[in-house]
Motif scaffolding. Structure first.
Motif, PDB file in Angstrom:
ATOM      1  N   VAL A  73      36.395  26.426  35.764  1.00 42.56           N
ATOM      2  CA  VAL A  73      35.386  27.169  35.755  1.00 42.56           C
ATOM      3  C   VAL A  73      35.419  28.233  36.961  1.00 42.56           C
ATOM      4  CG1 VAL A  73      32.813  27.626  35.489  1.00 42.56           C
ATOM      5  CG2 VAL A  73      34.018  25.854  34.384  1.00 42.56           C
ATOM      6  N   ILE A  74      35.612  27.571  38.315  1.00 42.40           N
ATOM      7  CA  ILE A  74      35.654  28.373  39.325  1.00 42.40           C
ATOM      8  C   ILE A  74      36.677  29.239  39.571  1.00 42.40           C
ATOM      9  CG2 ILE A  74      36.147  28.140  41.957  1.00 42.40           C
ATOM     10  CD1 ILE A  74      34.557  25.442  41.819  1.00 42.40           C
ATOM     11  N   VAL A  75      37.871  28.660  38.814  1.00 43.75           N
ATOM     12  CA  VAL A  75      39.046  29.663  38.697  1.00 43.75           C
ATOM     13  C   VAL A  75      38.735  30.832  37.722  1.00 43.75           C
ATOM     14  CG1 VAL A  75      41.628  29.870  37.619  1.00 43.75           C
ATOM     15  CG2 VAL A  75      40.630  27.988  39.363  1.00 43.75           C
ATOM     16  N   ARG A  76      38.210  30.601  36.683  1.00 42.83           N
ATOM     17  CA  ARG A  76      38.070  31.734  35.713  1.00 42.83           C
ATOM     18  C   ARG A  76      36.986  32.626  36.306  1.00 42.83           C
ATOM     19  NH1 ARG A  76      33.460  32.595  32.912  1.00 42.83           N
ATOM     20  NH2 ARG A  76      32.811  30.470  33.169  1.00 42.83           N
ATOM     21  N   ILE A  77      35.823  32.124  37.050  1.00 39.84           N
ATOM     22  CA  ILE A  77      34.921  33.203  37.867  1.00 39.84           C
ATOM     23  C   ILE A  77      35.742  33.822  38.796  1.00 39.84           C
ATOM     24  CG2 ILE A  77      33.051  33.199  39.437  1.00 39.84           C
ATOM     25  CD1 ILE A  77      31.916  30.616  37.911  1.00 39.84           C
ATOM     26  N   PHE A  78      36.706  33.275  39.619  1.00 41.05           N
ATOM     27  CA  PHE A  78      37.367  34.025  40.507  1.00 41.05           C
ATOM     28  C   PHE A  78      38.137  35.104  39.956  1.00 41.05           C
ATOM     29  CE2 PHE A  78      41.188  34.569  43.094  1.00 41.05           C
ATOM     30  CZ  PHE A  78      40.603  34.868  44.398  1.00 41.05           C
ATOM     31  N   LYS A  79      38.855  34.754  38.947  1.00 42.64           N
ATOM     32  CA  LYS A  79      39.611  35.879  38.000  1.00 42.64           C
ATOM     33  C   LYS A  79      38.783  37.009  37.649  1.00 42.64           C
ATOM     34  CE  LYS A  79      42.954  34.777  35.433  1.00 42.64           C
ATOM     35  NZ  LYS A  79      44.105  34.179  34.202  1.00 42.64           N
ATOM     36  N   GLU A  80      37.487  36.517  36.948  1.00 40.79           N
ATOM     37  CA  GLU A  80      36.546  37.609  36.434  1.00 40.79           C
ATOM     38  C   GLU A  80      36.075  38.552  37.689  1.00 40.79           C
ATOM     39  OE1 GLU A  80      34.861  38.071  33.676  1.00 40.79           O
ATOM     40  OE2 GLU A  80      36.128  36.856  32.652  1.00 40.79           O
ATOM     41  N   ARG A  81      36.087  38.105  38.993  1.00 37.06           N
ATOM     42  CA  ARG A  81      35.600  38.977  39.892  1.00 37.06           C
ATOM     43  C   ARG A  81      36.830  39.508  40.976  1.00 37.06           C
ATOM     44  NH1 ARG A  81      30.387  35.261  41.728  1.00 37.06           N
ATOM     45  NH2 ARG A  81      29.465  35.131  39.892  1.00 37.06           N
ATOM     46  N   SER A  82      37.956  39.219  40.820  1.00 42.11           N
ATOM     47  CA  SER A  82      39.072  39.540  41.722  1.00 42.11           C
ATOM     48  C   SER A  82      40.091  40.241  40.899  1.00 42.11           C
ATOM     49  CB  SER A  82      39.699  38.198  42.447  1.00 42.11           C
ATOM     50  OG  SER A  82      40.762  38.510  43.089  1.00 42.11           O
ATOM     51  N   THR A  83      40.635  41.171  41.704  1.00 43.55           N
ATOM     52  CA  THR A  83      41.897  41.915  41.234  1.00 43.55           C
ATOM     53  C   THR A  83      43.181  41.043  41.437  1.00 43.55           C
ATOM     54  OG1 THR A  83      42.175  43.472  42.996  1.00 43.55           O
ATOM     55  CG2 THR A  83      40.665  44.029  40.888  1.00 43.55           C
ATOM     56  N   PHE A  84      43.361  39.984  41.925  1.00 43.00           N
ATOM     57  CA  PHE A  84      44.055  39.294  42.512  1.00 43.00           C
ATOM     58  C   PHE A  84      45.400  39.101  41.327  1.00 43.00           C
ATOM     59  CE2 PHE A  84      46.553  35.376  43.286  1.00 43.00           C
ATOM     60  CZ  PHE A  84      47.307  35.554  44.625  1.00 43.00           C
ATOM     61  N   GLY A  85      46.796  39.471  41.721  1.00 42.96           N
ATOM     62  CA  GLY A  85      47.567  38.999  40.850  1.00 42.96           C
ATOM     63  C   GLY A  85      47.914  40.306  39.800  1.00 42.96           C
ATOM     64  N   MET A  86      47.020  41.284  39.921  1.00 45.85           N
ATOM     65  CA  MET A  86      47.242  42.585  39.181  1.00 45.85           C
ATOM     66  C   MET A  86      48.497  43.310  39.778  1.00 45.85           C
ATOM     67  SD  MET A  86      43.791  44.277  38.147  1.00 45.85           S
ATOM     68  CE  MET A  86      42.390  43.434  37.256  1.00 45.85           C
ATOM     69  N   SER A  87      49.322  44.023  38.927  1.00 46.31           N
ATOM     70  CA  SER A  87      50.294  44.767  39.499  1.00 46.31           C
ATOM     71  C   SER A  87      49.907  46.310  39.898  1.00 46.31           C
ATOM     72  CB  SER A  87      51.635  44.978  38.298  1.00 46.31           C
ATOM     73  OG  SER A  87      50.811  45.912  37.350  1.00 46.31           O
ATOM     74  N   ASP A  88      50.672  46.798  40.707  1.00 46.13           N
ATOM     75  CA  ASP A  88      50.397  48.245  41.098  1.00 46.13           C
ATOM     76  C   ASP A  88      49.906  49.005  40.070  1.00 46.13           C
ATOM     77  OD1 ASP A  88      50.778  47.430  43.634  1.00 46.13           O
ATOM     78  OD2 ASP A  88      52.701  48.259  43.965  1.00 46.13           O
ATOM     79  N   GLU A  89      50.661  48.953  38.956  1.00 45.05           N
ATOM     80  CA  GLU A  89      50.476  49.942  37.803  1.00 45.05           C
ATOM     81  C   GLU A  89      49.060  49.537  37.191  1.00 45.05           C
ATOM     82  OE1 GLU A  89      52.260  50.910  33.395  1.00 45.05           O
ATOM     83  OE2 GLU A  89      53.202  49.283  34.604  1.00 45.05           O
ATOM     84  N   MET A  90      48.806  48.266  37.245  1.00 43.11           N
ATOM     85  CA  MET A  90      47.326  47.726  36.379  1.00 43.11           C
ATOM     86  C   MET A  90      46.279  48.059  37.569  1.00 43.11           C
ATOM     87  SD  MET A  90      47.847  46.607  33.618  1.00 43.11           S
ATOM     88  CE  MET A  90      46.695  45.746  33.078  1.00 43.11           C
ATOM     89  N   LEU A  91      46.587  48.248  39.012  1.00 44.38           N
ATOM     90  CA  LEU A  91      45.511  48.247  39.853  1.00 44.38           C
ATOM     91  C   LEU A  91      45.071  50.172  39.476  1.00 44.38           C
ATOM     92  CD1 LEU A  91      46.399  46.431  42.971  1.00 44.38           C
ATOM     93  CD2 LEU A  91      44.331  46.160  41.565  1.00 44.38           C
TER      94      LEU A  91
END
Length: 240
Positions: A73-91
């Motif tokens: 759940v903590i990982v899911r929340i972190f992904k919901e609130r963070s752009t970590f791991g997005m490629s430059d194109e996706m950003l």
């Protein structure tokens, strides 16, 4: 009681665990809540390990399972609130969705098709119900309404009025060879919106803001034809 002796005693672990649980249940922030609950379970594990002559393994295992249940759940929340791991194109693309959080954007992109056309392709036809909603990501798109024509650049939504109101396309849009865009099937997007109220709100706001932006810089023509800005940049493109 000596403070150092107290902190090293099993009783301190129980008190700290209780404090973590109470603080967690008092907060409305789910990430903080889950962090406190996991911390409380870890303090209980320390307590069960040190309370007797031998560790209370049954209680340790139970508390460990409770602590670990918070991790996904903590990982899911972190992904919901963070752009970590997005490629430059996706950003770069994410900047076109200012009212989406990163998690909502990721879910929306799972339904998207990324297309680069190798020949002139008609995306919308005036008077016909669109099957897709489009977002342009390059230059080279032609918008034709009746006998008037304008060029579109990146960051334009196409088919947004039809999507919101359910009517036919109000203009024809042609993508020239080499153009790129993102497309969503209308049925897929509506299904996603039905399953998530937050995404439905975000999509509705995004499309409404796009229409309002275009209408704010449009002005009526003297002819009887529907208003259309000709040969002007993206920022003054009329809504589709």
């Amino acid at each position: 009681m000596d403070i150092i002796a107290y902190l090293a005693s099993p009783a301190s672990f129980v008190h700290l665990a209780t404090l973590c649980y109470v603080l967690g249940l008092l907060t409305r922030n789910e990430l903080i809540l889950r962090t406190f609950l996991m911390s409380g379970s870890l303090f209980y594990i320390l307590y069960y390990y040190n309370i007797g002559d031998r560790p209370l393994w049954e209680a340790i295992v139970a508390s460990s399972l409770i602590a670990l249940s918070n991790v996904p759940v903590i990982v899911r929340i972190f992904k919901e609130r963070s752009t970590f791991g997005m490629s430059d194109e996706m950003l770069t693309l994410y900047r076109s969705f200012p009212n989406f959080n990163p998690g909502q954007f990721r879910r929306l992109m799972r339904k998207a098709q990324f297309v680069t056309v190798d020949q002139s392709t008609e995306l919308l036809h005036q008077g016909i119900q669109p099957t897709h909603l489009y977002l342009t990501t390059s230059y080279g798109f032609s918008l034709i309404r009746d006998e008037l024509k304008t060029e579109l650049g990146p960051d334009n939504l196409l088919g947004e009025i039809s999507f919101l109101l359910g009517g036919p396309a109000t203009a024809t849009v042609i993508a020239e060879a080499g153009c790129s865009y993102v497309a969503w099937e209308v049925s897929d997007l509506r299904d996603l919106m039905q399953r998530s109220q937050n995404i439905e709100n975000a999509v509705t706001v995004l499309l409404s803001q796009d229409i309002a932006r275009k209408l704010a810089v449009s002005f009526p023509q003297k002819s009887a034809r529907p208003p259309l800005i000709v040969d002007l940049p993206k920022a003054v493109t009329p809504p589709l």
